[in-house]
Design a protein around this motif. Structure first.
Motif, PDB file in Angstrom:
ATOM      1  N   ILE A   1       0.838  -1.202   0.000  1.00 19.83           N
ATOM      2  CA  ILE A   1       0.000   0.000   0.000  1.00 19.83           C
ATOM      3  C   ILE A   1       0.871   1.250   0.000  1.00 19.83           C
ATOM      4  CG2 ILE A   1      -1.624   1.350   1.391  1.00 19.83           C
ATOM      5  CD1 ILE A   1      -2.901  -1.345   2.192  1.00 19.83           C
ATOM      6  N   GLU A   2       1.937   1.235   0.790  1.00 17.55           N
ATOM      7  CA  GLU A   2       2.849   2.381   0.838  1.00 17.55           C
ATOM      8  C   GLU A   2       3.503   2.609  -0.521  1.00 17.55           C
ATOM      9  OE1 GLU A   2       7.072   3.390   2.934  1.00 17.55           O
ATOM     10  OE2 GLU A   2       5.560   2.381   4.159  1.00 17.55           O
ATOM     11  N   ARG A   3       3.904   1.525  -1.164  1.00 16.46           N
ATOM     12  CA  ARG A   3       4.537   1.633  -2.483  1.00 16.46           C
ATOM     13  C   ARG A   3       3.547   2.155  -3.525  1.00 16.46           C
ATOM     14  NH1 ARG A   3       7.961  -3.158  -5.386  1.00 16.46           N
ATOM     15  NH2 ARG A   3       8.990  -1.822  -6.883  1.00 16.46           N
ATOM     16  N   ILE A   4       2.316   1.685  -3.458  1.00 14.69           N
ATOM     17  CA  ILE A   4       1.287   2.153  -4.395  1.00 14.69           C
ATOM     18  C   ILE A   4       1.012   3.636  -4.190  1.00 14.69           C
ATOM     19  CG2 ILE A   4      -1.172   1.978  -4.961  1.00 14.69           C
ATOM     20  CD1 ILE A   4      -0.882  -1.065  -4.491  1.00 14.69           C
ATOM     21  N   ASN A   5       0.916   4.072  -2.933  1.00 15.93           N
ATOM     22  CA  ASN A   5       0.678   5.490  -2.656  1.00 15.93           C
ATOM     23  C   ASN A   5       1.818   6.360  -3.166  1.00 15.93           C
ATOM     24  OD1 ASN A   5      -1.827   5.130  -1.486  1.00 15.93           O
ATOM     25  ND2 ASN A   5      -0.982   4.846   0.565  1.00 15.93           N
ATOM     26  N   LYS A   6       3.041   5.887  -2.998  1.00 16.92           N
ATOM     27  CA  LYS A   6       4.197   6.635  -3.501  1.00 16.92           C
ATOM     28  C   LYS A   6       4.136   6.742  -5.021  1.00 16.92           C
ATOM     29  CE  LYS A   6       9.207   6.659  -3.599  1.00 16.92           C
ATOM     30  NZ  LYS A   6      10.427   5.914  -3.313  1.00 16.92           N
ATOM     31  N   LEU A   7       3.779   5.661  -5.665  1.00 14.35           N
ATOM     32  CA  LEU A   7       3.679   5.649  -7.119  1.00 14.35           C
ATOM     33  C   LEU A   7       2.568   6.574  -7.600  1.00 14.35           C
ATOM     34  CD1 LEU A   7       4.889   4.382  -9.613  1.00 14.35           C
ATOM     35  CD2 LEU A   7       3.257   2.531  -9.396  1.00 14.35           C
ATOM     36  N   ILE A   8       1.459   6.600  -6.887  1.00 19.55           N
ATOM     37  CA  ILE A   8       0.359   7.504  -7.238  1.00 19.55           C
ATOM     38  C   ILE A   8       0.820   8.953  -7.149  1.00 19.55           C
ATOM     39  CG2 ILE A   8      -1.884   8.379  -6.444  1.00 19.55           C
ATOM     40  CD1 ILE A   8      -2.583   5.449  -5.758  1.00 19.55           C
ATOM     41  N   ASP A   9       1.592   9.281  -6.115  1.00 19.91           N
ATOM     42  CA  ASP A   9       2.116  10.641  -5.977  1.00 19.91           C
ATOM     43  C   ASP A   9       3.022  11.007  -7.142  1.00 19.91           C
ATOM     44  OD1 ASP A   9       0.755  10.970  -3.606  1.00 19.91           O
ATOM     45  OD2 ASP A   9       2.500  10.509  -2.342  1.00 19.91           O
ATOM     46  N   VAL A  10       3.894  10.083  -7.539  1.00 21.95           N
ATOM     47  CA  VAL A  10       4.813  10.345  -8.649  1.00 21.95           C
ATOM     48  C   VAL A  10       4.038  10.550  -9.945  1.00 21.95           C
ATOM     49  CG1 VAL A  10       6.627   9.329 -10.073  1.00 21.95           C
ATOM     50  CG2 VAL A  10       6.764   9.166  -7.599  1.00 21.95           C
ATOM     51  N   VAL A  11       3.060   9.689 -10.201  1.00 19.20           N
ATOM     52  CA  VAL A  11       2.258   9.809 -11.421  1.00 19.20           C
ATOM     53  C   VAL A  11       1.465  11.105 -11.408  1.00 19.20           C
ATOM     54  CG1 VAL A  11       0.328   8.800 -12.701  1.00 19.20           C
ATOM     55  CG2 VAL A  11       2.137   7.334 -11.830  1.00 19.20           C
ATOM     56  N   ASP A  12       0.916  11.464 -10.253  1.00 19.39           N
ATOM     57  CA  ASP A  12       0.157  12.706 -10.134  1.00 19.39           C
ATOM     58  C   ASP A  12       1.035  13.906 -10.457  1.00 19.39           C
ATOM     59  OD1 ASP A  12      -2.146  14.294  -9.436  1.00 19.39           O
ATOM     60  OD2 ASP A  12      -1.069  14.814  -7.589  1.00 19.39           O
ATOM     61  N   LYS A  13       2.247  13.928  -9.923  1.00 16.43           N
ATOM     62  CA  LYS A  13       3.163  15.035 -10.211  1.00 16.43           C
ATOM     63  C   LYS A  13       3.508  15.092 -11.691  1.00 16.43           C
ATOM     64  CE  LYS A  13       5.592  15.380  -5.811  1.00 16.43           C
ATOM     65  NZ  LYS A  13       6.898  15.196  -5.157  1.00 16.43           N
ATOM     66  N   ALA A  14       3.760  13.937 -12.271  1.00 14.27           N
ATOM     67  CA  ALA A  14       4.234  13.898 -13.651  1.00 14.27           C
ATOM     68  C   ALA A  14       3.149  14.221 -14.662  1.00 14.27           C
ATOM     69  CB  ALA A  14       4.813  12.525 -13.956  1.00 14.27           C
ATOM     70  N   ILE A  15       1.972  13.699 -14.461  1.00 14.86           N
ATOM     71  CA  ILE A  15       0.932  13.828 -15.483  1.00 14.86           C
ATOM     72  C   ILE A  15      -0.009  14.990 -15.194  1.00 14.86           C
ATOM     73  CG2 ILE A  15      -1.016  12.660 -16.570  1.00 14.86           C
ATOM     74  CD1 ILE A  15       0.526  10.044 -16.128  1.00 14.86           C
ATOM     75  N   ASN A  16      -0.599  15.013 -14.016  1.00 13.43           N
ATOM     76  CA  ASN A  16      -1.602  16.029 -13.721  1.00 13.43           C
ATOM     77  C   ASN A  16      -0.998  17.415 -13.540  1.00 13.43           C
ATOM     78  OD1 ASN A  16      -3.519  14.027 -13.837  1.00 13.43           O
ATOM     79  ND2 ASN A  16      -3.476  13.648 -11.649  1.00 13.43           N
ATOM     80  N   LYS A  17       0.065  17.510 -12.792  1.00 12.62           N
ATOM     81  CA  LYS A  17       0.682  18.808 -12.544  1.00 12.62           C
ATOM     82  C   LYS A  17       1.750  19.132 -13.577  1.00 12.62           C
ATOM     83  CE  LYS A  17      -0.154  18.385  -7.626  1.00 12.62           C
ATOM     84  NZ  LYS A  17       0.438  18.243  -6.309  1.00 12.62           N
ATOM     85  N   ARG A  18       2.100  18.145 -14.391  1.00 18.66           N
ATOM     86  CA  ARG A  18       3.131  18.290 -15.419  1.00 18.66           C
ATOM     87  C   ARG A  18       4.422  18.857 -14.849  1.00 18.66           C
ATOM     88  NH1 ARG A  18       1.776  17.537 -20.815  1.00 18.66           N
ATOM     89  NH2 ARG A  18      -0.400  17.116 -21.076  1.00 18.66           N
ATOM     90  N   GLU A  19       4.787  18.377 -13.673  1.00 19.91           N
ATOM     91  CA  GLU A  19       6.019  18.852 -13.065  1.00 19.91           C
ATOM     92  C   GLU A  19       7.234  18.396 -13.842  1.00 19.91           C
ATOM     93  OE1 GLU A  19       6.628  18.547  -8.958  1.00 19.91           O
ATOM     94  OE2 GLU A  19       4.725  19.429  -8.463  1.00 19.91           O
ATOM     95  N   PHE A  20       7.204  17.192 -14.350  1.00 21.53           N
ATOM     96  CA  PHE A  20       8.249  16.831 -15.300  1.00 21.53           C
ATOM     97  C   PHE A  20       7.615  16.118 -16.478  1.00 21.53           C
ATOM     98  CE2 PHE A  20       8.736  12.464 -13.677  1.00 21.53           C
ATOM     99  CZ  PHE A  20       8.484  12.600 -12.334  1.00 21.53           C
ATOM    100  N   TYR A  21       7.834  16.711 -17.599  1.00 19.94           N
ATOM    101  CA  TYR A  21       7.267  16.211 -18.836  1.00 19.94           C
ATOM    102  C   TYR A  21       8.365  16.191 -19.875  1.00 19.94           C
ATOM    103  CZ  TYR A  21       4.271  15.517 -22.804  1.00 19.94           C
ATOM    104  OH  TYR A  21       3.694  14.993 -23.915  1.00 19.94           O
ATOM    105  N   PRO A  22       8.531  15.182 -20.658  1.00 23.59           N
ATOM    106  CA  PRO A  22       7.739  13.961 -20.715  1.00 23.59           C
ATOM    107  C   PRO A  22       8.042  13.047 -19.532  1.00 23.59           C
ATOM    108  CG  PRO A  22       9.541  13.825 -22.268  1.00 23.59           C
ATOM    109  CD  PRO A  22       9.588  15.195 -21.678  1.00 23.59           C
ATOM    110  N   PRO A  23       7.085  12.215 -19.141  1.00 23.86           N
ATOM    111  CA  PRO A  23       7.290  11.333 -17.984  1.00 23.86           C
ATOM    112  C   PRO A  23       8.097  10.084 -18.342  1.00 23.86           C
ATOM    113  CG  PRO A  23       5.087  11.058 -18.825  1.00 23.86           C
ATOM    114  CD  PRO A  23       5.725  12.153 -19.635  1.00 23.86           C
ATOM    115  N   ARG A  24       9.129  10.267 -19.122  1.00 24.73           N
ATOM    116  CA  ARG A  24      10.005   9.167 -19.534  1.00 24.73           C
ATOM    117  C   ARG A  24      11.347   9.763 -19.931  1.00 24.73           C
ATOM    118  NH1 ARG A  24      10.156  10.298 -24.693  1.00 24.73           N
ATOM    119  NH2 ARG A  24       8.337  11.081 -25.740  1.00 24.73           N
ATOM    120  N   LEU A  25      12.324   8.906 -20.114  1.00 27.50           N
ATOM    121  CA  LEU A  25      13.623   9.362 -20.590  1.00 27.50           C
ATOM    122  C   LEU A  25      13.525   9.698 -22.074  1.00 27.50           C
ATOM    123  CD1 LEU A  25      16.290   6.935 -19.119  1.00 27.50           C
ATOM    124  CD2 LEU A  25      16.138   9.376 -18.768  1.00 27.50           C
TER     125      LEU A  25
END
Length: 106
Positions: A7-31
């Motif tokens: 559950i902790e790992r899933i929550n961390k992953l959700i935070d990373v995805v949220d930052k990358a996609i919704n807030k576009r903090e780092f785009y593109p979300p890949r190398l």
């Protein structure tokens, strides 16, 4: 892996995805291909200068620093930080492992 760790790992992953996609903090979300080339080149130079490989050379089947660096990147063993410059002039520092983890989830 216990349920709470999962559950902790899933929550961390959700935070990373949220930052990358919704807030576009780092785009593109890949190398990007340029970042990949830069990482492989930098690591190959380190290996050529005598750094210890993070993978077993016999598993790679070659002593070529570029091939070793590519395998280390593929396995996610490198601890690099990607610096991206945004159009507004700000710079963003992203851990390579976070970016690879995000890339695997997409």
């Amino acid at each position: 892996m216990t349920t709470s760790e999962l559950i902790e790992r899933i929550n961390k992953l959700i935070d990373v995805v949220d930052k990358a996609i919704n807030k576009r903090e780092f785009y593109p979300p890949r190398l990007t291909k340029y970042e990949t080339a830069r990482i492989i080149g930098a690591r190959a130079l380190q290996l050529a200068m005598g750094a210890q490989p993070l993978v077993d050379i016999q598993e790679v089947g070659s002593v070529d620093p570029v091939l070793i660096a590519m395998e280390e990147l593929r396995r996610g063993l490198l601890d690099f930080i990607i610096v991206r410059e945004m159009p507004d002039g700000k710079t963003m520092r992203i851990r390579l492992k976070e970016l690879l983890e995000l890339e695997r989830t997409l």
